[in-house]
Design a protein around this motif. Structure first.
Motif, PDB file in Angstrom:
ATOM      1  N   ILE A  89       2.363 -16.331  -2.629  1.00  9.68           N
ATOM      2  CA  ILE A  89       2.094 -15.031  -2.812  1.00  9.68           C
ATOM      3  C   ILE A  89       0.799 -14.355  -2.214  1.00  9.68           C
ATOM      4  O   ILE A  89       1.532 -13.350  -1.597  1.00  9.68           O
ATOM      5  CB  ILE A  89       2.037 -15.429  -4.444  1.00  9.68           C
ATOM      6  N   GLU A  90      -0.145 -14.713  -2.326  1.00  7.16           N
ATOM      7  CA  GLU A  90      -0.918 -13.908  -1.482  1.00  7.16           C
ATOM      8  C   GLU A  90      -0.536 -13.583   0.082  1.00  7.16           C
ATOM      9  O   GLU A  90      -0.646 -12.641   1.077  1.00  7.16           O
ATOM     10  CB  GLU A  90      -2.369 -14.481  -1.405  1.00  7.16           C
ATOM     11  N   GLU A  91       0.156 -15.095   0.464  1.00  5.64           N
ATOM     12  CA  GLU A  91       0.617 -14.391   2.270  1.00  5.64           C
ATOM     13  C   GLU A  91       1.790 -13.359   2.447  1.00  5.64           C
ATOM     14  O   GLU A  91       1.924 -12.618   3.006  1.00  5.64           O
ATOM     15  CB  GLU A  91       1.192 -15.683   2.559  1.00  5.64           C
ATOM     16  N   LEU A  92       2.599 -13.517   1.605  1.00  2.27           N
ATOM     17  CA  LEU A  92       3.181 -12.427   1.288  1.00  2.27           C
ATOM     18  C   LEU A  92       3.636 -11.647   1.446  1.00  2.27           C
ATOM     19  O   LEU A  92       3.767 -10.229   1.724  1.00  2.27           O
ATOM     20  CB  LEU A  92       4.908 -13.907   0.279  1.00  2.27           C
ATOM     21  N   LYS A  93       2.591 -10.788   0.281  1.00  5.71           N
ATOM     22  CA  LYS A  93       2.125  -9.862  -0.087  1.00  5.71           C
ATOM     23  C   LYS A  93       1.509  -9.285   1.139  1.00  5.71           C
ATOM     24  O   LYS A  93       1.754  -8.121   1.200  1.00  5.71           O
ATOM     25  CB  LYS A  93       1.339  -9.572  -1.128  1.00  5.71           C
ATOM     26  N   ALA A  94       0.931 -10.254   1.860  1.00  5.14           N
ATOM     27  CA  ALA A  94       0.501 -10.086   2.867  1.00  5.14           C
ATOM     28  C   ALA A  94       0.630  -9.251   4.416  1.00  5.14           C
ATOM     29  O   ALA A  94       1.641  -8.240   4.588  1.00  5.14           O
ATOM     30  CB  ALA A  94      -0.783 -10.532   3.714  1.00  5.14           C
ATOM     31  N   ARG A  95       2.024 -10.520   4.278  1.00  2.00           N
ATOM     32  CA  ARG A  95       3.689  -9.740   5.213  1.00  2.00           C
ATOM     33  C   ARG A  95       4.331  -8.682   5.106  1.00  2.00           C
ATOM     34  O   ARG A  95       4.525  -8.303   5.491  1.00  2.00           O
ATOM     35  CB  ARG A  95       4.329 -11.113   5.053  1.00  2.00           C
ATOM     36  N   ARG A  96       4.491  -8.401   3.776  1.00  2.00           N
ATOM     37  CA  ARG A  96       5.246  -7.474   3.195  1.00  2.00           C
ATOM     38  C   ARG A  96       4.359  -5.725   3.720  1.00  2.00           C
ATOM     39  O   ARG A  96       5.512  -5.394   4.151  1.00  2.00           O
ATOM     40  CB  ARG A  96       5.472  -7.361   1.982  1.00  2.00           C
ATOM     41  N   HIS A  97       2.985  -5.955   3.455  1.00  6.93           N
ATOM     42  CA  HIS A  97       2.287  -4.532   4.157  1.00  6.93           C
ATOM     43  C   HIS A  97       2.666  -4.955   4.955  1.00  6.93           C
ATOM     44  O   HIS A  97       2.212  -3.351   5.350  1.00  6.93           O
ATOM     45  CB  HIS A  97       0.691  -4.820   3.360  1.00  6.93           C
ATOM     46  N   ASP A  98       2.747  -5.430   6.151  1.00  4.60           N
ATOM     47  CA  ASP A  98       2.209  -5.089   7.567  1.00  4.60           C
ATOM     48  C   ASP A  98       3.576  -4.882   8.372  1.00  4.60           C
ATOM     49  O   ASP A  98       3.707  -4.549   8.742  1.00  4.60           O
ATOM     50  CB  ASP A  98       1.641  -6.660   8.119  1.00  4.60           C
ATOM     51  N   LYS A  99       4.418  -5.484   7.549  1.00  2.00           N
ATOM     52  CA  LYS A  99       6.745  -5.099   7.684  1.00  2.00           C
ATOM     53  C   LYS A  99       6.429  -3.743   7.064  1.00  2.00           C
ATOM     54  O   LYS A  99       6.734  -2.443   8.195  1.00  2.00           O
ATOM     55  CB  LYS A  99       6.906  -6.292   6.914  1.00  2.00           C
ATOM     56  N   ASN A 100       6.211  -2.806   6.071  1.00  2.04           N
ATOM     57  CA  ASN A 100       6.186  -1.659   5.909  1.00  2.04           C
ATOM     58  C   ASN A 100       5.408  -0.448   6.859  1.00  2.04           C
ATOM     59  O   ASN A 100       5.776   0.155   6.765  1.00  2.04           O
ATOM     60  CB  ASN A 100       6.084  -1.586   4.399  1.00  2.04           C
ATOM     61  N   SER A 101       4.356  -1.259   7.119  1.00  3.23           N
ATOM     62  CA  SER A 101       3.469  -0.408   8.160  1.00  3.23           C
ATOM     63  C   SER A 101       3.645   0.086   8.694  1.00  3.23           C
ATOM     64  O   SER A 101       3.389   1.506   9.419  1.00  3.23           O
ATOM     65  CB  SER A 101       1.805  -0.710   7.641  1.00  3.23           C
TER      66      SER A 101
END
Length: 96
Positions: free
Chosen positions: A20-32
């Protein structure tokens, strides 16, 4: 890549928390890096080399129909007589 089969395995609870933590980090990186851009405006700014065809004229030489050709009444393409499937309706083998 070598795998150590003697290493302790993670439990399902631990792996789901990390995932879950990894997915949250990836989602933030993609949207940035996302930029709102109109595709139409972006496409209009591109100019392809040799794309100006305004002064070009189309020249086509139409040859008369040959004895061994026919026009299919279904697809309206000109075929060789060997492709004739239905002589009565003048249909090619592709359309039968």
């Amino acid at each position: 890549m070598a795998t150590d089969y003697d290493a302790p395995r993670k439990t399902d609870d631990e792996s789901s928390e990390e995932s879950i933590e990894e997915l949250k980090a990836r989602r933030h990186d993609k949207n940035s890096g996302k930029v709102d851009e109109d595709e139409t405006e972006a496409a209009e700014s591109f100019e392809l080399p040799g794309a100006d065809l305004s002064n070009e004229e189309l020249s086509v030489e139409v040859k008369p129909r040959q004895e061994d050709e026919f026009t299919c009444m279904s697809c309206f393409l000109v075929h060789h007589r060997s492709q004739l499937a239905d002589e009565k309706n003048m249909i090619c083998r592709d359309c039968v």
